[in-house]
Scaffold this active site. Structure first.
Site, mmCIF file in Angstrom:
data_model
loop_
_atom_site.group_PDB
_atom_site.id
_atom_site.type_symbol
_atom_site.label_atom_id
_atom_site.label_comp_id
_atom_site.label_asym_id
_atom_site.label_seq_id
_atom_site.Cartn_x
_atom_site.Cartn_y
_atom_site.Cartn_z
ATOM 1 N N ASP A 123 -12.275 32.947 25.253
ATOM 2 C CA ASP A 123 -11.953 31.670 25.886
ATOM 3 C C ASP A 123 -12.789 30.546 25.278
ATOM 4 O OD1 ASP A 123 -10.317 33.156 27.411
ATOM 5 O OD2 ASP A 123 -11.296 32.744 29.352
ATOM 6 N N TYR B 14 -11.400 29.465 22.028
ATOM 7 C CA TYR B 14 -10.175 28.696 22.292
ATOM 8 C C TYR B 14 -10.548 27.268 22.715
ATOM 9 C CZ TYR B 14 -5.677 27.347 24.362
ATOM 10 O OH TYR B 14 -4.509 26.693 24.667
ATOM 11 N N ASP B 15 -11.499 27.165 23.635
ATOM 12 C CA ASP B 15 -11.914 25.847 24.123
ATOM 13 C C ASP B 15 -12.435 24.968 22.986
ATOM 14 O OD1 ASP B 15 -11.193 26.563 26.625
ATOM 15 O OD2 ASP B 15 -13.230 27.029 27.329
ATOM 16 N N SER C 56 25.990 29.965 40.852
ATOM 17 C CA SER C 56 25.188 30.932 41.590
ATOM 18 C C SER C 56 25.785 32.313 41.365
ATOM 19 C CB SER C 56 25.152 30.574 43.068
ATOM 20 O OG SER C 56 26.454 30.547 43.558
ATOM 21 N N LEU C 57 25.155 33.314 41.943
ATOM 22 C CA LEU C 57 25.616 34.687 41.741
ATOM 23 C C LEU C 57 26.225 35.221 43.025
ATOM 24 C CD1 LEU C 57 22.673 36.409 39.838
ATOM 25 C CD2 LEU C 57 24.971 35.988 38.992
ATOM 26 N N GLU D 110 18.711 43.514 34.881
ATOM 27 C CA GLU D 110 17.437 42.791 34.881
ATOM 28 C C GLU D 110 16.887 42.719 36.290
ATOM 29 O OE1 GLU D 110 18.317 38.872 33.431
ATOM 30 O OE2 GLU D 110 19.134 39.637 31.560
ATOM 31 N N LYS E 26 15.667 40.588 39.450
ATOM 32 C CA LYS E 26 16.033 39.274 39.972
ATOM 33 C C LYS E 26 14.755 38.637 40.518
ATOM 34 C CE LYS E 26 19.526 37.043 42.822
ATOM 35 N NZ LYS E 26 18.659 36.078 43.470
ATOM 36 N N ASP F 155 12.270 36.025 42.239
ATOM 37 C CA ASP F 155 12.416 35.171 43.405
ATOM 38 C C ASP F 155 11.622 33.885 43.177
ATOM 39 O OD1 ASP F 155 13.463 34.510 45.768
ATOM 40 O OD2 ASP F 155 12.178 35.806 46.985
ATOM 41 N N ARG G 26 17.893 23.163 39.266
ATOM 42 C CA ARG G 26 19.321 23.436 39.374
ATOM 43 C C ARG G 26 20.043 22.292 40.102
ATOM 44 N NH1 ARG G 26 22.605 25.921 43.216
ATOM 45 N NH2 ARG G 26 24.471 26.804 42.284
ATOM 46 N N GLU H 28 13.666 31.178 35.374
ATOM 47 C CA GLU H 28 13.125 31.079 36.728
ATOM 48 C C GLU H 28 11.635 30.746 36.672
ATOM 49 O OE1 GLU H 28 15.603 31.766 38.708
ATOM 50 O OE2 GLU H 28 14.761 32.129 40.694
ATOM 51 N N TYR I 273 16.101 34.036 30.990
ATOM 52 C CA TYR I 273 17.094 35.111 30.934
ATOM 53 C C TYR I 273 18.494 34.623 30.597
ATOM 54 C CZ TYR I 273 17.251 33.172 35.642
ATOM 55 O OH TYR I 273 17.284 32.312 36.700
ATOM 56 N N LYS J 100 24.626 42.411 34.362
ATOM 57 C CA LYS J 100 25.400 41.484 33.538
ATOM 58 C C LYS J 100 26.219 42.241 32.496
ATOM 59 C CE LYS J 100 21.611 38.158 34.016
ATOM 60 N NZ LYS J 100 20.645 37.270 33.390
ATOM 61 N N LYS K 40 21.134 42.953 45.870
ATOM 62 C CA LYS K 40 19.984 42.592 46.689
ATOM 63 C C LYS K 40 19.348 43.856 47.255
ATOM 64 C CE LYS K 40 19.864 38.057 47.026
ATOM 65 N NZ LYS K 40 19.629 37.376 48.184
ATOM 66 N N CYS L 92 17.438 28.486 85.727
ATOM 67 C CA CYS L 92 17.420 27.948 84.366
ATOM 68 C C CYS L 92 16.054 27.326 84.097
ATOM 69 C CB CYS L 92 18.520 26.900 84.202
ATOM 70 S SG CYS L 92 18.368 25.967 82.660
ATOM 71 N N CYS M 19 16.440 23.275 83.736
ATOM 72 C CA CYS M 19 16.809 22.353 84.817
ATOM 73 C C CYS M 19 16.642 22.936 86.214
ATOM 74 C CB CYS M 19 18.242 21.852 84.615
ATOM 75 S SG CYS M 19 19.476 23.137 84.899
ATOM 76 N N CYS N 285 23.534 29.039 82.712
ATOM 77 C CA CYS N 285 23.153 27.934 83.577
ATOM 78 C C CYS N 285 24.437 27.139 83.820
ATOM 79 C CB CYS N 285 22.094 27.071 82.886
ATOM 80 S SG CYS N 285 21.939 25.433 83.629
ATOM 81 N N CYS O 147 22.619 19.876 82.367
ATOM 82 C CA CYS O 147 21.318 20.457 82.012
ATOM 83 C C CYS O 147 20.876 19.892 80.663
ATOM 84 C CB CYS O 147 21.452 21.979 81.943
ATOM 85 S SG CYS O 147 20.046 22.807 81.199
HETATM 86 S S1 IVH Z 1 21.402 34.946 35.714
HETATM 87 C C1 IVH Z 1 25.037 32.264 37.598
HETATM 88 N N1 IVH Z 1 19.309 36.494 35.894
HETATM 89 O O1 IVH Z 1 19.126 34.107 40.992
HETATM 90 C C2 IVH Z 1 23.564 32.215 37.580
HETATM 91 N N2 IVH Z 1 19.580 34.819 37.539
HETATM 92 O O2 IVH Z 1 21.100 34.143 43.107
HETATM 93 C C3 IVH Z 1 23.091 33.451 36.962
HETATM 94 N N3 IVH Z 1 17.765 34.716 39.176
HETATM 95 O O3 IVH Z 1 20.405 30.927 40.355
HETATM 96 C C4 IVH Z 1 21.748 33.404 36.475
HETATM 97 N N4 IVH Z 1 16.571 36.337 38.322
HETATM 98 O O4 IVH Z 1 17.931 31.347 39.864
HETATM 99 C C5 IVH Z 1 19.980 35.473 36.445
HETATM 100 N N5 IVH Z 1 17.495 37.921 35.873
HETATM 101 C C6 IVH Z 1 18.150 36.899 36.421
HETATM 102 C C7 IVH Z 1 17.681 36.217 37.564
HETATM 103 C C8 IVH Z 1 18.428 35.186 38.105
HETATM 104 C C9 IVH Z 1 16.644 35.426 39.268
HETATM 105 C C10 IVH Z 1 18.155 33.633 40.099
HETATM 106 C C11 IVH Z 1 18.739 32.413 39.468
HETATM 107 C C12 IVH Z 1 20.097 32.253 40.103
HETATM 108 C C13 IVH Z 1 19.930 33.030 41.349
HETATM 109 C C14 IVH Z 1 21.261 33.488 41.895
#
Ligand code: IVH
Length: 685
Positions: free
Chosen positions: A34, A37-38, A83-84, A114, A116, A118, A137, A178, A230, A294, A318, A412, A415, A430, A435
């Site tokens: 580090d 680097y600094d 969205s998915l 992949e 997902k 959060d 988005r 993300e 991704y 995918k 999910k 209730c 009232c 009630c 009320c």
């Molecule tokens: S592909 C059509 N790949 O999940 C959008 N999305 O619920 C497809 N997300 O809006 C994006 N991990 O923000 C994709 N490996 C991944 C992801 C991913 C998280 C999020 C992304 C998307 C949301 C949909």
């Protein structure tokens, strides 16, 4: 030092720093300490101070730069951010696979699976390999330009240099990914906040979203955000043949790409992968809420295409509901808009499936008795994705003997009226329409997003208006005056203006929403839409007799009776007059006639169309003089079939009712080429 020498040295230092950034932030394999680097960083800073003309926006020293913004500019996405679709079980994933195979008969399909993540999705623009801007988005077509904040994330490259291959960078590329906060960074942040006496973030995702909303990049830099990429939006000057090729490209261009993706050649393999991560996901240093599956080949993706909301070539899986145990501290009674008393559990706050839960609906006394839940119990709480947390059961083995059984009150709590048992339901109600708790809930329902969608009118506002005696029913909303509102606590010119504008805007909501907003028992948004189609105006519905209502498909006797009861009440009639007097459009003006070409014809729409929402398509039918039906019968003239049609499509085929696709529907509206369309005789096939 001469300027030319300085320029060379500055470039060398920047290259070095970028290289070490990649070693450190992307590969987690630093080559230097580090301190070293600094020293590089300091040398660059000094030179830039000496030769300010050499400073460029993408210099590593400029990652945290710029003054705080007032607001974020809004920028369009070249390719919309969709969205998915979600799935929650193996069966649903297999259905996805079956649908893909049905649309691509006989073809080999490979899937990339992949994690997902959060976090918060973003789109980054690179032109000729240089970072130009990055945005959230937003609504999918445009988002907030948060470039300054994104630049502070050290793993996001400002300049793309490909390591492995000599291929040139695309002229333009929207890179999608993300932004997330690791669990560690999240804990650190909350500890700091706790010390400072500030409110904590409920989970890492909220913390990431909250951090990206900060208007001062200097603050964002201290939040330790990170990213995974991704996907791609618009790409000019390069075409990827597969998704795994895109991932390899991103990695090669030094984007942080999560290593846990896998190319699978069968659904069996996909499912195994999902199950594996479901068990191991808590070992990861960041949060995931599922997997994304995918279709790998780009040509197959293209042919599968999109629905109006999401691609047909990928899907989210999910992770199932998470369960945790916590204490049930108290049971509170809530009074709903129809007077129903609902017991709500107050829980010791507990983190489950991404959020902190402190309340849960206990439904009714029977339910509490069935689960034998007592005040003071340890209970099992379950939360599945977006679904509301539920108390599943009491853990009887952990009782101390101090737990108390719960009884519904006889009065209730809002009232004091004596409660009544609804003979048809288990619920206790009630009976007092005046009320205040009921009034508030009716106003909240009326103003809700799915109903009249009144901006500025949330739970707190509704409570304030009722408590101040300004509003006793939703008709009063349209009589509110600025002067009276200004006297309320915390209401300034601006918020009053905002609220009054929200109320004004709500006057022209479509009839279906207005009917739903009235809060007639048993009339949900679907029934409200059916009624709006059938009657076309609130005046007509107001005068409808029970016999007429019961002849409508999908409106059963209980619903019909409830509608008649609602309009039979003198009190409700007064409220409706107030709405009308206040300028709320009762629907008479809803659809302007464009032509009579569909006069006498009934058209039913099923599935989702690309260019029209369901309501718009039906409006179009009515605008041309036709009737929009909700069920298919021999009397139906045409069934318009969109994507993912329901059973109405099967029924149309069975009855021999002519079926149109979206293009056929448009021709029908235009009456062009109509001679080629068979018309149902009405006698059935
Ligand atoms: S592909 C059509 N790949 O999940 C959008 N999305 O619920 C497809 N997300 O809006 C994006 N991990 O923000 C994709 N490996 C991944 C992801 C991913 C998280 C999020 C992304 C998307 C949301 C949909």
């Amino acid at each position: 030092m001469k300027l030319d020498d300085a320029r060379q040295e500055v470039e060398r230092l920047r290259r070095e720093i970028r290289r070490h950034d990649i070693r450190y932030y992307i590969e987690a394999q630093p080559e230097i300490s580090d301190r070293e680097y600094d020293m590089l960083y300091k040398a660059l800073q000094d030179l830039e101070a000496q030769f300010p003309q050499l400073i460029t926006a993408d210099s590593p020293t400029r990652r945290v730069a710029g003054e705080p913004l007032k607001t974020f500019p809004v920028v369009p996405h070249r390719v919309p951010m969709l969205s998915l679709d979600n799935t929650y079980s193996h069966e649903e994933l297999e259905e996805f696979d079956a649908r893909v195979r049905r649309l691509l008969p006989g073809e080999k399909i490979a899937y990339v699976v992949e994690l997902k993540f959060d976090g918060v999705s973003v789109s980054l623009d690179y032109e000729k390999g240089k970072f130009i801007r990055g945005a959230t988005r937003g609504d999918g077509t445009q988002g907030d330009d948060i470039s300054g904040n994104l630049k502070t994330i050290r793993s996001i490259p400002m300049i793309l240099e490909r390591q492995g291959s000599a291929t040139r960078m695309p002229a333009l590329m929207e890179v999608r990914g993300e932004i997330y906060m690791s669990r560690r960074a999240f804990e650190l942040l909350n500890k700091q906040k706790e010390k400072a006496g500030e409110p904590l973030f409920a989970n890492p995702r909220n913390a990431a979203a909250g951090s990206l909303k900060l208007l001062d990049p200097k603050l964002v830099a201290g939040r330790h955000l990170d990213a995974f990429f991704y996907g791609a939006g618009a790409v000019e000057g390069h075409a990827f043949e597969t998704h795994h090729e895109l991932l390899a490209f991103l990695k090669d261009a030094c984007f942080p790409v999560n290593p846990h993706w896998k190319l699978c050649s069968s659904m069996e393999e996909v499912l195994k992968r999902c199950d594996g991560w479901e068990k191991r996901r808590h070992d990861l240093p960041y949060e995931t809420d599922g997997m994304v599956v995918k279709v790998d080949r780009a040509d197959q993706q293209r042919r599968l295409g999109f629905t109006s909301k999401s691609p047909r070539f990928m899907i989210a899986y999910k992770f199932p509901a998470e369960r945790v145990t916590t204490r049930l501290e108290e049971i509170e009674i809530q009074v709903g808009r129809t007077g129903t008393l609902t017991p709500v559990a107050h829980l010791t706050p507990v983190f489950v499936a991404g959020t902190t839960v402190s309340r849960a609906n206990l439904h009714n006394e029977d339910d509490i008795a069935r689960k034998d839940v007592r005040i003071g119990d340890w209970v099992m709480v379950e939360k599945a994705g977006e679904i509301i947390p539920q108390v599943v059961e009491a853990i009887a083995s952990r009782r101390t003997g101090h737990e108390k059984k719960f009884r519904m009150p006889a009065k209730c709590p809002a009232c004091g009226s004596g409660v009544v048992h609804d003979p048809e339901e288990v619920a206790i109600r009630c009976p007092n329409v005046a009320c205040p708790a009921q009034m508030k809930e009716r106003i909240i329902h009326f103003a809700a997003r799915k109903a009249m969608d009144i901006e500025g009118m949330g739970d707190v506002m509704a409570g304030q208006l009722v408590d101040a005696g300004l509003v006793r029913d939703y008709g009063d909303l349209y009589r509110l005056r600025k002067e009276a509102l200004l006297k309320l606590e915390r209401m300034g010119e601006l918020s009053v203006h905002h609220l009054l504008k929200g109320i004004e805007d709500s006057k022209t909501r479509p009839l279906g929403r207005l009917i739903f907003a009235l809060g007639i028992r048993h009339v949900g948004s679907t029934a409200a839409d059916i009624l709006s189609r059938r009657f076309g105006s609130l005046e007509k519905l107001r005068r409808a007799a029970l016999e007429e209502l019961t002849t409508i498909d999908q409106i059963g006797p209980v619903v019909a009776q409830s509608i008649v009861d609602y309009f039979g009440s003198a009190g409700n009639q007064k409220v409706l007059d107030k709405l009308k007097g206040g300028g709320v459009v009762f629907g008479e003006t809803a659809t302007a006639r464009v032509s009579d070409t569909l006069e006498g014809l009934t058209v039913v729409i099923t599935g989702s169309l690309e260019k029209y929402s369901r309501l718009e398509a039906e409006e179009a039918v009515r605008a041309h003089g036709g009737a929009a039906g909700s069920t298919v019968s021999k009397k139906t003239d045409y069934v318009v079939v969109g994507i993912d049609p329901g059973s109405k499509y099967q029924k149309a085929l069975a009855l021999g009712v002519p079926v149109l696709d979206e293009a056929g529907f448009e021709r029908l509206l235009k009456r062009a080429a109509l001679k080629n369309l068979p018309k149902n005789s009405g006698k059935g096939a």
